[in-house]
Design a protein around this motif. Structure first.
Motif, PDB file in Angstrom:
ATOM      1  N   SER A  79       1.933  -6.056   3.764  1.00 46.64           N
ATOM      2  CA  SER A  79       2.748  -4.877   4.383  1.00 46.64           C
ATOM      3  C   SER A  79       3.167  -4.193   3.442  1.00 46.64           C
ATOM      4  CB  SER A  79       3.682  -5.457   5.573  1.00 46.64           C
ATOM      5  OG  SER A  79       2.997  -6.317   6.663  1.00 46.64           O
ATOM      6  N   GLU A  80       3.752  -4.600   2.138  1.00 49.63           N
ATOM      7  CA  GLU A  80       4.422  -3.893   1.301  1.00 49.63           C
ATOM      8  C   GLU A  80       3.239  -3.108   0.470  1.00 49.63           C
ATOM      9  OE1 GLU A  80       6.361  -4.387  -3.002  1.00 49.63           O
ATOM     10  OE2 GLU A  80       6.599  -6.096  -1.583  1.00 49.63           O
ATOM     11  N   ASP A  82       0.426  -1.988   1.698  1.00 46.23           N
ATOM     12  CA  ASP A  82       0.015  -0.998   2.633  1.00 46.23           C
ATOM     13  C   ASP A  82       1.091   0.357   2.596  1.00 46.23           C
ATOM     14  OD1 ASP A  82      -2.466  -1.918   3.615  1.00 46.23           O
ATOM     15  OD2 ASP A  82      -1.359  -2.853   5.458  1.00 46.23           O
ATOM     16  N   THR A  83       2.297  -0.325   2.792  1.00 44.84           N
ATOM     17  CA  THR A  83       3.465   0.899   2.745  1.00 44.84           C
ATOM     18  C   THR A  83       3.462   1.610   1.608  1.00 44.84           C
ATOM     19  OG1 THR A  83       4.913  -0.681   4.061  1.00 44.84           O
ATOM     20  CG2 THR A  83       5.907   1.210   2.885  1.00 44.84           C
ATOM     21  N   HIS A 110      -4.078  -2.259  11.749  1.00 45.70           N
ATOM     22  CA  HIS A 110      -2.839  -3.271  11.582  1.00 45.70           C
ATOM     23  C   HIS A 110      -1.514  -2.623  11.834  1.00 45.70           C
ATOM     24  CE1 HIS A 110      -0.036  -6.491  10.183  1.00 45.70           C
ATOM     25  NE2 HIS A 110      -1.145  -7.285  10.569  1.00 45.70           N
ATOM     26  N   ALA A 112       1.030  -2.761  10.043  1.00 46.32           N
ATOM     27  CA  ALA A 112       1.617  -2.427   8.886  1.00 46.32           C
ATOM     28  C   ALA A 112       1.151  -1.304   8.416  1.00 46.32           C
ATOM     29  CB  ALA A 112       1.254  -3.450   7.829  1.00 46.32           C
ATOM     30  N   SER A 116       3.692   2.368   9.057  1.00 43.45           N
ATOM     31  CA  SER A 116       4.092   2.960   7.798  1.00 43.45           C
ATOM     32  C   SER A 116       3.522   4.590   8.079  1.00 43.45           C
ATOM     33  CB  SER A 116       3.107   2.486   6.692  1.00 43.45           C
ATOM     34  OG  SER A 116       3.442   1.255   6.353  1.00 43.45           O
ATOM     35  N   ASP A 187      -7.131  -0.924   4.001  1.00 42.41           N
ATOM     36  CA  ASP A 187      -6.488  -2.304   4.171  1.00 42.41           C
ATOM     37  C   ASP A 187      -7.671  -3.361   4.184  1.00 42.41           C
ATOM     38  OD1 ASP A 187      -5.323  -4.735   4.770  1.00 42.41           O
ATOM     39  OD2 ASP A 187      -4.113  -3.760   6.230  1.00 42.41           O
ATOM     40  N   THR A 208      -5.800  -2.814  -0.193  1.00 42.82           N
ATOM     41  CA  THR A 208      -4.947  -3.701  -0.085  1.00 42.82           C
ATOM     42  C   THR A 208      -5.567  -5.042   0.024  1.00 42.82           C
ATOM     43  OG1 THR A 208      -3.208  -2.441   1.062  1.00 42.82           O
ATOM     44  CG2 THR A 208      -2.981  -4.756   1.393  1.00 42.82           C
ATOM     45  N   CYS A 335       0.300 -10.867  14.906  1.00 39.63           N
ATOM     46  CA  CYS A 335       1.638  -9.903  14.824  1.00 39.63           C
ATOM     47  C   CYS A 335       1.945  -9.522  16.291  1.00 39.63           C
ATOM     48  CB  CYS A 335       1.494  -8.550  14.109  1.00 39.63           C
ATOM     49  SG  CYS A 335       1.394  -9.021  12.275  1.00 39.63           S
TER      50      CYS A 335
END
Length: 407
Positions: A79-80, A82-83, A110, A112, A116, A187, A208, A335
Motif C-alpha cells: 500500500s505504501e 502504491d501510494t 486494489h 490501495a 490513493s 501494481d 509495486t 481487504c
C-alpha cells in the motif's frame, strides 16, 4: 515437504491473501534481528553488515524484475509503494507542476490504488476509472481515448487482479500511456514471483511488489522506479532510499524480501507451470463433481497460474466456506473479507450480484499439493450439494445470464 505452519491444519487455499514465510527466508532475516542490529546509516563497524544486507537485497529484487539495484526503493509494504507511485508522480514535476492533473486507473484495482487516486481529488486532480469487459480486461482503445482527452500524469493498472487473477496487457497499455506523455505504474503485488517480469519489456515506469505475497513477512515491499522518473516523497525524514522513503530501513525484513525474490527467480518458470496445472486440476475436479454449476470468473487463459475464482450456482460463497472448516479460502480480496456484499471487482466485470455473492477465490502456492487439491474439491462439492443457498430461495427463472464468453 509441508510447511511447518500448515502441517495438520486446514487446506490452505488463500495464498493471494498472504503466504507462509519460507524457512529459507526466515533464516535470511534472523541475523539482523540478533547479531547485526546496527543502523545501516551509521558510520561505524556495526553498520557494515546491515548496509551490506540492503545492497544484497536490492540486487536480489532487481534480479527478479530484470532491472538494476539503483532502481529499487524499499517500502513498508504494498500500500505504501502504491501510494508513493501514485501521489509521488501526481505531486511531482511530471504531474501537478507540469499541468497534468489527471490519473487513469481501472474500476477493478486494489483499494490501495483506488484510495490513493481518490486522495488526489482534494489536490485538484480528476480520476478516470476505465471499465473492463466480462473477463476483467481493459480495452486498450479505452485507455487511448482517456489519455488523449486530457493531459494525464499517470496511468495505474495492476498486472494481475487479486481476486480473479486476470492479467492485463501491460506492455501495450504502457506504450499507449507513453505516447501521450503519461507515466505508467503497475501494481504487481500478485504477479511478482508468480510470472516472469522484465520491467523493460513491460515498459513500465513504476512497479509495486509485496513481501507477504511471495513468502516473506508482512510489512515490507518495494517500488521499482525507472531511472529519471521524478517522484515527490510521501514519507519525509532522514533521506533514506535516495530521499524517496525516509525512515531507518527494516533490515531484517528487507533481507527476507531479497531472499524471497531470489528463491522466486530461481523457481520460475517451473513454479508457474506447476501451479497452473494444480489450478486447472481443481477447476476440473469441481466441474466433474458439480456439472453445470461451476462458473469461471475471470479470463480463461490470461490469468495468474495459482488463482481460480469460481461461482457455484445456487450457493452463497460465504455460507459454503463456513460449511467447510477443513479449507481456508476467501470469497474475494482479504481487504473486503467479512463484508456481506458482492465483490466490487466482479460487479465491475458486469456479473450479476447473486453470482458475485457466490464467488470463491481459491489461490494456490508453494506448498499446495495434488492430494490437497483433490481433497478440497471433494469437500467443496459435498458442501455445495447439501447447503441451500440464497439463489435457491429466489426465483431462478429471473437470474441474469452470465456475460458473453464466460462459462
Amino acid at each position: 515437504m509441508t510447511h511447518p505452519a500448515l502441517a495438520g491444519q486446514p487446506v490452505y487455499l488463500d495464498y493471494n491473501a498472504s503466504t507462509p514465510v519460507d524457512p529459507e527466508v526466515l533464516e535470511a532475516a534472523l541475523p539482523y534481528l540478533t547479531t547485526h542490529f546496527g543502523n545501516p546509516s551509521s558510520g561505524h563497524s556495526y553498520a557494515r553488515a546491515p548496509r551490506a544486507a540492503l545492497d544484497q537485497s536490492r540486487d536480489q529484487v532487481a534480479g527478479l524484475l530484470g532491472t538494476t539495484p539503483g532502481e529499487i526503493v524499499f517500502t513498508g509494504g504494498g500500500s505504501e509503494a502504491d501510494t508513493l507511485a501514485i501521489r509521488g508522480v501526481a505531486l511531482g514535476s511530471r504531474g501537478a507542476e507540469a499541468g497534468r492533473r489527471r490519473i487513469v486507473t481501472l474500476a477493478t484495482e486494489h483499494p490501495a490504488v483506488l484510495r490513493s487516486c481518490d486522495s488526489l481529488r482534494a489536490d485538484g486532480f480528476t480520476v478516470t476509472l476505465l471499465p473492463v469487459n466480462g473477463h476483467g480486461r481493459v480495452d486498450p482503445d479505452d485507455l487511448q481515448a482517456a489519455v488523449r482527452a486530457e493531459p494525464t500524469a499517470l496511468v495505474s493498472i495492476a498486472y494481475g487482479n487479486s481476486e480473479t487473477g486476470t492479467l492485463q496487457p501491460i506492455a501495450e497499455l504502457a506504450a499507449i500511456a507513453h505516447t501521450d506523455g503519461a507515466l505508467f505504474h503497475t501494481d504487481a503485488a500478485q504477479a511478482a514471483g508468480k510470472v516472469a517480469i522484465d520491467v523493460d519489456a513491460l515498459q513500465v515506469d513504476l512497479l509495486t511488489m509485496v513481501g507477504h505475497k511471495m513468502y516473506a513477512p508482512k510489512g515490507v515491499g518495494a517500488l521499482y522506479v525507472r531511472s529519471g522518473t521524478p517522484l515527490h516523497p510521501v514519507v519525509h525524514g532522514g533521506g533514506q532510499e535516495r530521499g524517496l522513503r525516509a525512515g531507518t530501513e527494516n533490515v531484517a525484513f528487507i533481507a527476507a524480501l531479497g531472499r524471497a525474490a531470489e528463491l522466486a527467480h530461481r523457481e520460475l518458470p517451473g513454479s508457474a507451470v506447476r501451479l497452473a496445472a494444480l489450478r486447472d486440476l481443481l477447476h476440473a475436479e469441481l466441474e466433474a463433481a458439480l456439472p453445470g454449476r461451476v462458473l469461471l470468473n475471470g479470463h480463461p487463459t490470461e490469468r495468474l497460474p495459482g488463482t481460480l475464482n469460481v461461482s457455484i450456482d445456487g450457493v452463497s460463497g460465504r455460507a459454503l466456506l463456513a460449511a467447510v472448516p477443513e479449507i481456508a479460502a476467501s470469497t474475494g480480496s482479504a481487504c473486503h473479507e467479512g463484508v456481506d456484499a458482492p465483490s466490487p471487482v466482479l460487479l465491475a466485470m458486469g456479473l450479476p450480484a447473486e453470482r458475485a455473492l457466490a464467488a470463491l477465490r481459491l489461490s494456490l502456492g508453494r506448498w499446495s499439493t495434488d492430494q490437497e487439491i483433490r481433497q478440497a474439491a471433494r469437500l467443496i462439492a459435498e458442501a455445495a450439494a447439501t447447503s441451500p443457498g440464497p439463489w435457491e430461495k429466489s426465483a431462478p427463472q429471473k437470474r441474469e445470464k452470465p456475460q458473453g464468453g464466460l462459462r
